[in-house]
Write an enzyme that holds these catalytic residues in place. Structure first.
Site, PDB file in Angstrom:
ATOM      1  CE  LYS A 182      16.798   0.575   0.997  1.00 29.66           C
ATOM      2  NZ  LYS A 182      15.824   1.669   1.292  1.00 29.66           N
ATOM      3  CD  GLU A 257      19.103   4.994 -15.396  1.00 30.57           C
ATOM      4  OE1 GLU A 257      18.997   6.212 -15.634  1.00 30.57           O
ATOM      5  OE2 GLU A 257      19.439   4.165 -16.251  1.00 30.57           O
ATOM      6  CB  CYS A 291      14.608  11.433 -12.615  1.00 29.51           C
ATOM      7  SG  CYS A 291      13.840  10.268 -13.745  1.00 29.51           S
ATOM      8  CD  GLU A 389      17.075  15.842  -8.893  1.00 30.95           C
ATOM      9  OE1 GLU A 389      17.776  15.326  -8.004  1.00 30.95           O
ATOM     10  OE2 GLU A 389      16.526  15.187  -9.800  1.00 30.95           O
TER      11      GLU A 389
HETATM   12  P1  NAD Z   1      17.880   8.633  -2.521  1.00 31.25           P
HETATM   13  O1  NAD Z   1      19.199   8.584  -3.194  1.00 31.25           O
HETATM   14  O2  NAD Z   1      17.765   9.393  -1.254  1.00 31.25           O
HETATM   15  O3  NAD Z   1      17.360   7.157  -2.169  1.00 31.25           O
HETATM   16  C1  NAD Z   1      17.193   6.175  -3.161  1.00 31.25           C
HETATM   17  C2  NAD Z   1      17.325   4.803  -2.528  1.00 31.25           C
HETATM   18  O4  NAD Z   1      18.660   4.647  -2.057  1.00 31.25           O
HETATM   19  C3  NAD Z   1      16.427   4.574  -1.316  1.00 31.25           C
HETATM   20  O5  NAD Z   1      15.955   3.248  -1.339  1.00 31.25           O
HETATM   21  C4  NAD Z   1      17.387   4.779  -0.153  1.00 31.25           C
HETATM   22  O6  NAD Z   1      16.994   4.096   1.018  1.00 31.25           O
HETATM   23  C5  NAD Z   1      18.656   4.192  -0.724  1.00 31.25           C
HETATM   24  N1  NAD Z   1      19.906   4.659  -0.092  1.00 31.25           N
HETATM   25  C6  NAD Z   1      20.158   5.867   0.485  1.00 31.25           C
HETATM   26  N2  NAD Z   1      21.423   5.893   0.963  1.00 31.25           N
HETATM   27  C7  NAD Z   1      21.991   4.701   0.648  1.00 31.25           C
HETATM   28  C8  NAD Z   1      23.282   4.137   0.877  1.00 31.25           C
HETATM   29  N3  NAD Z   1      24.253   4.801   1.504  1.00 31.25           N
HETATM   30  N4  NAD Z   1      23.510   2.883   0.428  1.00 31.25           N
HETATM   31  C9  NAD Z   1      22.544   2.195  -0.225  1.00 31.25           C
HETATM   32  N5  NAD Z   1      21.313   2.665  -0.446  1.00 31.25           N
HETATM   33  C10 NAD Z   1      21.028   3.913  -0.022  1.00 31.25           C
HETATM   34  O7  NAD Z   1      16.861   9.153  -3.613  1.00 31.25           O
HETATM   35  P2  NAD Z   1      15.320   9.523  -3.413  1.00 31.25           P
HETATM   36  O8  NAD Z   1      15.252  10.806  -2.644  1.00 31.25           O
HETATM   37  O9  NAD Z   1      14.595   8.324  -2.905  1.00 31.25           O
HETATM   38  O10 NAD Z   1      14.851   9.753  -4.925  1.00 31.25           O
HETATM   39  C11 NAD Z   1      14.894  10.965  -5.594  1.00 31.25           C
HETATM   40  C12 NAD Z   1      16.116  11.035  -6.504  1.00 31.25           C
HETATM   41  O11 NAD Z   1      16.072   9.973  -7.444  1.00 31.25           O
HETATM   42  C13 NAD Z   1      16.181  12.308  -7.325  1.00 31.25           C
HETATM   43  O12 NAD Z   1      17.492  12.788  -7.339  1.00 31.25           O
HETATM   44  C14 NAD Z   1      15.785  11.834  -8.728  1.00 31.25           C
HETATM   45  O13 NAD Z   1      16.248  12.639  -9.784  1.00 31.25           O
HETATM   46  C15 NAD Z   1      16.380  10.479  -8.749  1.00 31.25           C
HETATM   47  N6  NAD Z   1      15.736   9.648  -9.775  1.00 31.25           N
HETATM   48  C16 NAD Z   1      16.454   9.353 -10.919  1.00 31.25           C
HETATM   49  C17 NAD Z   1      15.860   8.597 -11.935  1.00 31.25           C
HETATM   50  C18 NAD Z   1      16.621   8.263 -13.188  1.00 31.25           C
HETATM   51  O14 NAD Z   1      16.192   7.362 -13.894  1.00 31.25           O
HETATM   52  N7  NAD Z   1      17.720   8.918 -13.500  1.00 31.25           N
HETATM   53  C19 NAD Z   1      14.542   8.154 -11.785  1.00 31.25           C
HETATM   54  C20 NAD Z   1      13.855   8.482 -10.622  1.00 31.25           C
HETATM   55  C21 NAD Z   1      14.469   9.226  -9.621  1.00 31.25           C
END
Ligand code: NAD
Length: 495
Positions: A182, A257, A291, A389
């Protein structure tokens, strides 16, 4: 000069080896962050589509040839995917930059490494399908094997979509699982190309599926589905904690992550120019939507004036513009919502009494979601701009007196993803790296990663590790098999 490629018209779901519309027939408008014009429409998968994708993946896992085929044959598919990615690097990079606003010079580098994720895990599976054997007196021989887990639910963010998707898909498939991916709703283009590539590689039907859609509907249905055994998630900390709660009823194994607010600590004795290069690159590359970005700078008092002056000069020279222009260093943020959030932090910074150094956006690119590379000076570690963040091209700058204070400030935060230490006292470099609470530390280095090493965070930045054999272990179930080699004593109840 900007590059040109065809863009895709409509993005479909990929279920059971076929590209298909969403059951509801609804679509999501996919927007270009540079122009804020629509790129195309994307099929909006919901729980019905997740059910179909999971059923296909389940069938492929339980009755298909994938998990039982000869290893050389399965790995041939994995190497084929890698080769096909290599053939499409230019197109994937273009689509990634078009979709996310990440500068093409940076997506090219990132995407050109994606095929290695597949080759790396093919090699790892070939070399790591080994177990332990236990001699138990003269009665038993016990041994372990590594089996695939089942249907893997992979949920990815928009900030480095193709890289992060392949990072999860490669180990999941190579170890014999089937997959439902997804991708983030804001960056569907390269995930669709991954589906096209895997389709071309001719994997058995149902082994790999992609359901586009919103997290709260499609993502949620995947998390709660009883036939999905594991969830590998990358995204925000808050979403991670929602997913853990929602996956509890079906007891899934989860890899998380999550977000970060990583410190870079620059001591007086550091190699000034290299520390400066690393600091600027570490926060402003990938538009600051990274991240592991070093979003909190702690600079030692002895060099603070000089270091901040040098930072100001460099930041003012960063080239912002069209993400498809190879000269661009910082592009537009992913969407209007995120742009508003990042801009909001600049207002918060002012309200908190800091000095905000930023620039106006040139009129010719003002349609895009641009936030100029920004410095927040005179910040204190308790402020929101130092604790939360921001996920944009914004560096919060603070100072420290000595090693003890640097460590205390670095650790006084809920996150623990990465940390960077700059000093020419190598003993101190190790010492500080040991004490900073984070999953990944770099000493006198920018963020360079070897695929064999563990990737992940501590505290609110994650649970578990990806990469290397850590990824292999997450996607396999270790089983112990006990074999009697004598007629050992068995109690005879009821005889
Ligand atoms: P997000 O949490 O908004 O979304 C990530 C994914 O989760 C998307 O596909 C979204 O549709 C899905 N999602 C959202 N709500 C959900 C739910 N209730 N159930 C299941 N899936 C759901 O994150 P984002 O805004 O897309 O990405 C940015 C974030 O990702 C930042 O906080 C960044 O630090 C983090 N990030 C972490 C790493 C790491 O390795 N630690 C790497 C890259 C990004």
């Amino acid at each position: 000069m900007a590059l040109k490629h065809e863009t895709q018209t409509d993005i479909l779901l990929y279920i059971n080896g076929e590209f298909t519309s969403a059951s509801s027939g609804t679509t999501i408008k996919n927007m270009n962050p540079f122009t804020n014009e629509q790129i195309n429409e994307v099929a909006e998968g919901q729980s019905e589509d997740i059910n179909k994708a999971v059923a296909a993946a389940r069938e492929a896992f339980d009755h298909g040839p994938w998990k039982t085929m000869k290893l050389t044959k399965r790995m041939a598919y994995i190497y084929r995917i890698a080769d096909l990615i290599d053939e499409e690097v230019e197109k994937i990079s273009y689509l990634e930059s078009l979709d996310t606003g990440l500068p093409i010079s940076q997506t090219r580098k990132m995407v050109s490494r994606a095929s290695e994720n597949f080759r790396f895990y093919a090699r790892m599976v070939e070399s790591r399908l080994i177990g332990d054997a236990y001699q138990v007196d003269d009665e038993f021989i016990n041994y372990t094997i590594n089996a695939p887990v089942g249907v893997a639910g992979l949920i990815t963010p928009w900030n480095a979509p193709f890289m992060l998707e392949t990072w999860k898909v490669a180990p999941a498939l190579a170890t014999g699982n089937t997959v439902v991916l997804k991708p983030a709703e804001l960056s569907p283009l390269s995930a669709n190309l991954l589906a096209e590539i895997i389709h071309k590689a001719d994997l058995p039907k149902g082994v790999f599926n992609v359901v586009h859609g919103y997290g709260e509907t499609a993502g949620d249905a995947l998390v709660k589905h009883p036939d999905v055994q594991l969830i590998s998630f990358t995204g925000e900390t808050k979403t991670g904690s929602t997913i853990i709660k929602n996956s509890a009823d079906t007891l899934k194994s989860c890899s998380m992550e999550l977000g970060g607010k990583s410190p870079i600590i620059v001591f007086d004795d550091a190699d000034f120019e290299r520390a400066l290069d690393a600091c600027v690159w570490g926060i402003y590359s990938f538009n600051g939507e990274r991240c592991t970005a070093n979003s909190r700078l702690f600079v030692q008092e002895g060099i603070k004036d000089e270091f901040i002056a040098a930072l100001k000069k460099r930041v003012a020279n960063i080239k912002i513009g069209d993400p498809l222009d190879v000269a661009t260093e910082v592009g537009p943020l992913i969407d209007k919502g995120h742009f508003t959030k990042v801009k909001g932090y600049l207002d918060i910074a002012k309200e908190e009494g800091t000095e905000v150094i930023t620039a106006d956006i040139p009129a010719e690119i003002a349609k895009g979601n641009f936030v100029a590379p920004t410095l927040i000076l005179n910040a204190k570690n308790h402020m929101r701009v130092a604790q939360e963040e921001i996920f944009g091209p914004v560096l919060t700058v603070m100072t420290f007196k000595d090693e003890e204070e640097a460590i205390k400030l670095a650790n006084d935060i809920k996150y623990g993803l990465a940390g960077y230490v700059w000093t020419n006292d190598i003993k101190r470099g190790h010492r500080v790296a040991h004490k900073v609470e984070a999953g990944m530390l770099w000493v006198n280095a920018q963020n360079v990663r070897d695929l064999r090493t563990p990737f992940g965070g501590s505290k609110s930045s994650g649970i578990g590790r990806e990469g290397g054999h850590y990824g292999f272990e997450f996607y396999t179930e270790q089983k112990i098999i006990h074999v009697s080699i004598t007629d050992h004593h068995i109690q005879q109840f009821g005889k």
